[in-house]
Design a protein around this motif. Structure first.
Motif: not given
Ligand code: ASP
Ligand code: MG
Length: 405
Positions: A187-197, A236-243
């Motif tokens: 049941n793992a799924f792809k994330l839309d976004e994740i933070t740099y940290d 895919g998944t965006m890697v960006k700042e948390a805000a």
């Protein structure tokens, strides 16, 4: 828009894959974008070149190794440019030095000092698609350098930063960052976004999606990265700042089996012992991860810590003399352990996340040997044989159970 796209070795492994990449690139260009493409050496080329060097001289200088390894990317850029030509688009390939990558002189682990962007800018102004060799640059002596294994990600992010690109798309053989390894957790799924940290934590846990240094650089220069597949045409998944992000309590459950546990039993319970131990380990350039020290009893205490699996024996050897001198009972190591971690910026403001993880592991009869926590991560050390099941139950608790925190 100015788009930097990076394709790893598997994405350009053969002629068919090269044409596939050429189509992805020219589609982006046809939408009206300026496109810079960074490529790695085809398939296992870099490993094969290292093997060739070994046959000739296992102690070859790093300068000559860089001269050799940089050739892998030279092949890729020329072939990709030819494929793009064949599709009828204007294109030019550039080696690292032609693209303006100036580095320091630490051969095989060079750091980018600046990118002189005039040439690339000129080519973009001429409406060329610019194909750049990743992983390489030039030092102040005019010699070719390489950035270290996996360095093409860093080349791409550095270019995106230097040219203020709107996005840096990194194409790999996975189509994004998942809540757990999809091969192991159904049941793992792809994330839309994740933070740099969060991405950095996952990378150090061995999730080989992006090179660590590239994420650090992206964070420093605020370059938004998209991780996606060159074969499946899906976001895919965006890697960006948390805000800008919606809050998810945790983002991913990760497993790291590249762990050795060092156990030191019965060292004197007195000041300075931890310093004596860990300064020796540091001097041997061995990275320590989780540390546990027992409460003293009868004048002695136990110290347990973890290192990378292949450093276990070395860590023990490094400490043996000291351990014997202070009359400790025993030092040993064990690689039959695994580290299971949950990572997520959202847990910073939620108490009870760690407890929930411990609860489901306890319910599953999985014993926790060591624990470490940071603001965005909780890691536990367990028996390696139970690692996959641990990931499954923890993933179920946080992502599949509607009653989860
Ligand atoms: N070809 C180089 C390597 O395999 C650089 C890269 O792939 O990023 O390490
Ligand atoms: Mg490679």
């Amino acid at each position: 828009m100015l788009v930097v796209q990076k394709f790893g070795g598997s994405s350009v492994a053969d002629a068919e894959r090269v044409f596939n990449v050429a189509r992805v690139v020219t589609d982006k260009y046809s939408e009206g974008n300026d496109v810079i493409v960074v490529v790695s050496a085809q398939g296992d080329t870099t490993d094969e070149l290292i093997e060739k060097a070994r046959e000739i001289n296992p102690d070859a200088s790093r300068r000559e190794m860089d001269m050799l390894l940089s050739s892998g990317e030279q092949i890729s850029i020329a072939l990709l440019a030819m494929a793009i030509e064949k599709l009828g688009f204007p294109v030019i390939s550039l080696l690292g030095w032609q693209a303006g990558f100036q580095t320091n002189s630490v051969y095989s682990a060079a750091r980018i000092k600046r990118i002189q962007t005039e040439r690339i800018q000129n080519e973009l102004d001429k409406k060329n698609i610019v194909v750049v060799a990743g992983f390489q640059g030039i030092n102040r002596f005019g010699d070719v350098t390489t950035l270290g294994r996996g360095g093409s990600d860093t080349s791409a992010v550095a270019l995106a930063a230097a040219l203020h690109a709107d996005i840096c798309q990194i194409y790999t053989d996975v189509d994004g960052v998942y809540t757990a390894d999809p091969r192991k957790v159904k049941n793992a799924f792809k994330l839309d976004e994740i933070t740099y940290d969060e991405m950095l934590e996952l990378a150090t846990l061995g999730a080989q999606v992006l090179n660590n240094r590239s994420v650090e650089m992206a964070k420093k220069y605020n370059v938004e990265i998209e991780v996606l597949s060159s074969l499946k045409r899906v976001p895919g998944t965006m890697v960006k700042e948390a805000a800008k992000m919606e809050k998810m309590l945790i983002k991913s459950v990760a497993k790291d089996t590249n762990v050795a546990r060092i156990m030191i039993v019965g060292v004197p319970d007195e000041p300075g012992v931890a310093f004596q131990i860990f300064s020796r380990v540091a001097k041997a350039h061995i990275n320590v991860d989780i540390i546990l020290q027992s409460v003293g009893r009868d004048g002695t205490k136990d110290i347990t810590f973890t290192v990378a699996a292949d450093k276990g024996a070395e860590a023990v050897e490094t400490l043996r003399e000291y351990i014997e001198r202070v009359g400790a009972q025993n030092i040993s190591y064990d690689t039959g352990v695994a580290k299971i971690s949950i990572v997520g910026a959202g847990m910073e403001t939620h108490e009870g996340v760690a407890a929930r993880m411990f609860e489901v592991l306890g319910d599953a009869g999985i014993n926790i040997q060591m624990i470490s926590t940071s603001e965005i991560k909780v890691s536990v050390l367990i028996d390696e044989a139970q690692a996959d099941r641990a990931v499954q139950v923890v993933h179920a608790a946080f992502f599949e159970d509607s009653l989860a925190l």
